[in-house]
Design a protein around this motif. Sequence first.
Motif, PDB file in Angstrom:
ATOM      1  N   UNK A   1       2.824   5.660  -4.949  1.00 29.16           N
ATOM      2  CA  UNK A   1       3.854   6.497  -4.340  1.00 29.16           C
ATOM      3  C   UNK A   1       5.168   5.755  -4.324  1.00 29.16           C
ATOM      4  N   UNK A   2       6.158   6.353  -5.012  1.00 26.15           N
ATOM      5  CA  UNK A   2       7.460   5.720  -5.028  1.00 26.15           C
ATOM      6  C   UNK A   2       7.577   4.551  -5.973  1.00 26.15           C
ATOM      7  N   UNK A   3       6.493   4.217  -6.677  1.00 24.01           N
ATOM      8  CA  UNK A   3       6.556   3.086  -7.597  1.00 24.01           C
ATOM      9  C   UNK A   3       6.764   3.588  -9.003  1.00 24.01           C
TER      10      UNK A   3
ATOM     11  N   UNK B   1      13.923   7.334  -7.294  1.00 18.56           N
ATOM     12  CA  UNK B   1      12.721   7.922  -6.682  1.00 18.56           C
ATOM     13  C   UNK B   1      12.224   7.072  -5.529  1.00 18.56           C
ATOM     14  N   UNK B   2      12.341   5.754  -5.653  1.00 17.72           N
ATOM     15  CA  UNK B   2      11.962   4.869  -4.556  1.00 17.72           C
ATOM     16  C   UNK B   2      12.886   5.049  -3.359  1.00 17.72           C
ATOM     17  N   UNK B   3      14.181   5.257  -3.635  1.00 18.01           N
ATOM     18  CA  UNK B   3      15.134   5.465  -2.552  1.00 18.01           C
ATOM     19  C   UNK B   3      14.728   6.668  -1.718  1.00 18.01           C
ATOM     20  N   UNK B   4      14.355   7.754  -2.401  1.00 20.27           N
ATOM     21  CA  UNK B   4      13.953   8.968  -1.684  1.00 20.27           C
ATOM     22  C   UNK B   4      12.728   8.716  -0.805  1.00 20.27           C
TER      23      UNK B   4
ATOM     24  N   UNK C   1      13.647   6.489   2.253  1.00 16.21           N
ATOM     25  CA  UNK C   1      14.389   7.214   3.278  1.00 16.21           C
ATOM     26  C   UNK C   1      13.477   8.113   4.110  1.00 16.21           C
ATOM     27  N   UNK C   2      12.308   8.423   3.573  1.00 20.27           N
ATOM     28  CA  UNK C   2      11.325   9.197   4.336  1.00 20.27           C
ATOM     29  C   UNK C   2      10.407   8.307   5.168  1.00 20.27           C
ATOM     30  N   UNK C   3      10.687   6.993   5.131  1.00 23.70           N
ATOM     31  CA  UNK C   3       9.859   6.069   5.902  1.00 23.70           C
ATOM     32  C   UNK C   3       8.608   5.630   5.194  1.00 23.70           C
ATOM     33  N   UNK C   4       8.604   5.741   3.851  1.00 26.38           N
ATOM     34  CA  UNK C   4       7.424   5.351   3.073  1.00 26.38           C
ATOM     35  C   UNK C   4       7.824   4.281   2.043  1.00 26.38           C
TER      36      UNK C   4
END
Length: 586
Positions: free
Chosen positions: A1-3, A553-556, A559-562
């Motif tokens: 996720x996010x990677x 994509x990682x920034x998003x 910012x959601x706390x993940x």
Amino acid sequence: MGRHSAPSAAAAASSTEEDQPALAALAAPLLPPGAGSDRPSRHVRQGPDAARRGGPRTAAQGHRPEAVVDPPQPRGEAVPRRPAYRRPAWPVPEGAAPPRAVPAPSATPMAGTRPAAPIAAAEPETEVPETEATRVPEPRPAARSELTAASSRATVGQRKEPRLLAGWRNTDRMPDLAEHHRRHGELPRAEFAGPAGAARLVELADRAGLRGRGGAGFPTARKMFSVLESASARRRPVLVANGCEGDPTSEKDRVLLQGAPHLVLDGIALAAHAVGADQAILCLHRGSPLVTAMERAVAERGGDPCEIHVVTVPGRFVSSEASALVRYLTEGDARPSVSPPLPSQRGVQGRPTLVDNVETLAHLALIARRDADWFRARGTEASPGTMLATVGGAVHRPGVYEVDLGARAGHLLRLAGGASEPVQALLLGGLGGSWLPLPARGNLALSHEACAAAGVGLGVASLMALPADACGLAVTSALVAYLAGESANQCGPCMFGLPSVAEDLAELAAGSVDPDLAKRLERRLGVVLGRGACAHPDGTVRLAASALDTFASDVAEHLRGRPCGRPDITAFPMLASLTSAKGGWR
């Protein structure tokens, strides 16, 4: 996720056929995962604390340089030249011979008292798609470990021979003057003797299209012309050779000085003669193991047009910037100064000063031995010649490679043995450079014109491969925090802007849920850009802004706390050695 995932086979297939092996290596490592990831840092930053103003200075603390300027003399009077710098009593490493005194300057600059030796045969003409390189050893001031000894085995390319590092094979021994002459031949001093010869040197650098190798890529001949326009009988120019290499991602200058010291000194002598300088200064960071060795190399020489002095400066990130060197050599303060005037107009002690990177000067020494067409035979039309590039991060064989300007980023990765694990992005141009996403930018040509068209800068010609399972935002946060700590704090952007940007990036990397964080960070980046007293704030903004784009994509997700990646940010071994504010500015 996010990677970021590893590049797909389809993405690799969409690239040019020539670079498919390099991009495929990113998705399919050649060694087991993790191999080489714990490689120790190769960069040690050194520098003592600043001594109290006016107090006595020891050899370990460094010395404030004396004035360079000689008192004005009437024309036609023969006045004995006095040394401009008193050499500090450098601490000699155990077992090393003490440096000898610098020889007296030649009475007749570039007089051609020695006939030029035959030049080594030109490299073989072979049809090759790109430049293969020489991987060079990694000298250490301490005892060599098995790992270091293994890395000293030069991997010689089978296509085109290196130029700057020609003849350095399977050794980390610094060549003496006799060996240097066997490799490259003596300088053709008679060809460039006198004022007419000096003018030919400048014209030769212009025709060759030689550009600076310190990061900006400014045409060398234009800097020489600017110095000549500002010079006068009472304001003789000064030559400053920059070998400090303040960016911790780059090792090229250290490797060049270790492998070809006299090629650099030849270039110093030629550039000094070209602009009529009566002082030449080689600047190294304080504590560098090369100081004593370069002192010995200078002592071997004779017949140079002026004295060459080795001077050490504080080991800070921005102290190797051109205006910082000029300020240190004039005032003893290694912080950048506001320009204009440029160093070429008013530099060391108010004299016109030519500041060139040591690699630039080494190329000048080769051009003088060959010619402009020989130099232009490699590289691109707008960025001719070869360059030394440092490759690090998640690659099998980190090191310094000599390649043609215009070589692809993927080609450099292939020279370094390919990726040691899947790679998501490349950091190009050092800590003031830009992140390049993969595979989209894997085929970027590393030339000034191609990088400018892509909206990035070639910078110090370093390429760091970021593993796919590392958190690019966490790594960027650590780098920006270091850069904020290394600022000179002379202007608002450095004093207030960079620490604020670093704080925002730290919150973003940690996954802080702050609805205003993204807009605040973007606003601060825009406020800092273009408002600094030197280029340091702009480089930091460039790094941070490229991270927000490359790792969008990682920034998003953050910012959601993940948050996504490894918290220990071990992607780059050199991160462990980055500690801001080591030593003062004097």
